[in-house]
Write an enzyme that holds these catalytic residues in place. Structure first.
Site, PDB file in Angstrom:
ATOM      1  N   GLY A 253       0.832  -1.193   0.000  1.00 31.08           N
ATOM      2  CA  GLY A 253       0.000   0.000   0.000  1.00 31.08           C
ATOM      3  C   GLY A 253       0.866   1.241   0.000  1.00 31.08           C
ATOM      4  O   GLY A 253       2.021   1.206  -0.420  1.00 31.08           O
ATOM      5  N   CYS A 254       0.309   2.331   0.481  1.00 35.29           N
ATOM      6  CA  CYS A 254       1.051   3.589   0.550  1.00 35.29           C
ATOM      7  C   CYS A 254       2.327   3.378   1.356  1.00 35.29           C
ATOM      8  O   CYS A 254       2.294   2.866   2.468  1.00 35.29           O
ATOM      9  CB  CYS A 254       0.186   4.673   1.195  1.00 35.29           C
ATOM     10  SG  CYS A 254       1.066   6.228   1.429  1.00 35.29           S
ATOM     11  N   PHE A 255       3.450   3.773   0.797  1.00 29.73           N
ATOM     12  CA  PHE A 255       4.724   3.454   1.448  1.00 29.73           C
ATOM     13  C   PHE A 255       4.974   4.192   2.752  1.00 29.73           C
ATOM     14  O   PHE A 255       5.806   3.794   3.548  1.00 29.73           O
ATOM     15  CB  PHE A 255       5.913   3.595   0.510  1.00 29.73           C
ATOM     16  CG  PHE A 255       5.993   4.818  -0.359  1.00 29.73           C
ATOM     17  CD1 PHE A 255       5.582   6.077   0.054  1.00 29.73           C
ATOM     18  CD2 PHE A 255       6.534   4.701  -1.635  1.00 29.73           C
ATOM     19  CE1 PHE A 255       5.695   7.187  -0.775  1.00 29.73           C
ATOM     20  CE2 PHE A 255       6.652   5.811  -2.472  1.00 29.73           C
ATOM     21  CZ  PHE A 255       6.237   7.053  -2.038  1.00 29.73           C
ATOM     22  N   TRP A 256       4.248   5.254   3.043  1.00 31.04           N
ATOM     23  CA  TRP A 256       4.487   6.015   4.274  1.00 31.04           C
ATOM     24  C   TRP A 256       4.251   5.166   5.524  1.00 31.04           C
ATOM     25  O   TRP A 256       5.088   5.104   6.412  1.00 31.04           O
ATOM     26  CB  TRP A 256       3.610   7.245   4.339  1.00 31.04           C
ATOM     27  CG  TRP A 256       3.845   8.266   3.279  1.00 31.04           C
ATOM     28  CD1 TRP A 256       4.961   8.437   2.498  1.00 31.04           C
ATOM     29  CD2 TRP A 256       2.919   9.276   2.870  1.00 31.04           C
ATOM     30  NE1 TRP A 256       4.790   9.481   1.635  1.00 31.04           N
ATOM     31  CE2 TRP A 256       3.545  10.021   1.841  1.00 31.04           C
ATOM     32  CE3 TRP A 256       1.636   9.618   3.269  1.00 31.04           C
ATOM     33  CZ2 TRP A 256       2.918  11.093   1.221  1.00 31.04           C
ATOM     34  CZ3 TRP A 256       1.018  10.683   2.653  1.00 31.04           C
ATOM     35  CH2 TRP A 256       1.655  11.415   1.631  1.00 31.04           C
TER      36      TRP A 256
ATOM     37  N   GLU B  49       4.516   1.170  -5.037  1.00 34.66           N
ATOM     38  CA  GLU B  49       5.140   1.937  -3.966  1.00 34.66           C
ATOM     39  C   GLU B  49       5.720   0.906  -3.007  1.00 34.66           C
ATOM     40  O   GLU B  49       5.008   0.005  -2.561  1.00 34.66           O
ATOM     41  CB  GLU B  49       4.119   2.810  -3.238  1.00 34.66           C
ATOM     42  CG  GLU B  49       3.659   3.991  -4.041  1.00 34.66           C
ATOM     43  CD  GLU B  49       2.889   5.015  -3.204  1.00 34.66           C
ATOM     44  OE1 GLU B  49       2.933   4.966  -1.951  1.00 34.66           O
ATOM     45  OE2 GLU B  49       2.226   5.868  -3.823  1.00 34.66           O
TER      46      GLU B  49
END
Length: 149
Positions: A9-12, A53
């Site tokens: 998912g979103c890498f953050w 990502e």
């Protein structure tokens, strides 16, 4: 030191999960698995480059086994949703283990089989060889740590 790469998912948020893991010595967010060189965030967000990502994780195998990193990976996202994590939709948010050695591949495949019973739906995580990693723009690195300081 050893390196492995995960898409979840979103890498953050994924980076934040790994940065809190003992034995992880460094993390870098970026893009992997696509068809163009040096993609930008804007390129990857179109969903047309094929990149995911990802978080590249450097770790000390003497302190933390690869199997344990996979456990963090399975717990930090839903590996049963295809090209989606929460509100983020698109192939760039796919669940993926990008292995760097044949040993990592074997352990990842075994781990996937082992954890399948925890989920009601089939795991859709791809387990594939790592290709060229492209570091994301600097403002993405350790993003959550910076905004919550």
């Amino acid at each position: 030191m050893a390196i492995t790469t995960f898409g979840a998912g979103c890498f953050w948020g994924v980076e934040a999960a790994f940065r809190q893991t003992q034995g992880v010595t460094a993390t870098t967010v970026g893009y992997l698995g696509g068809t163009i060189e040096n993609p930008t965030y804007q390129d990857v967000c179109t969903g047309s480059t094929g990149h995911a990502e990802v978080v590249q994780v450097e770790y000390d195998p003497a302190q933390f086994a690869y199997e344990d990193l996979l456990e963090v990976f399975w717990k930090c996202h839903d590996p049963t949703t295809l090209n989606r994590q929460g509100p983020d939709v698109g192939a760039q948010y796919r669940s993926a283990v990008f292995f760097h050695t044949p040993e990592q591949e074997a352990v990842a495949l075994e781990s996937k089989e082992k954890v399948q019973g925890r989920f009601k739906r089939p795991i859709v995580t791809e387990i594939t060889p790592a290709s060229t990693f492209y570091r994301a723009e600097e403002y993405h690195q350790q993003y959550l740590e910076r905004i919550f300081q």
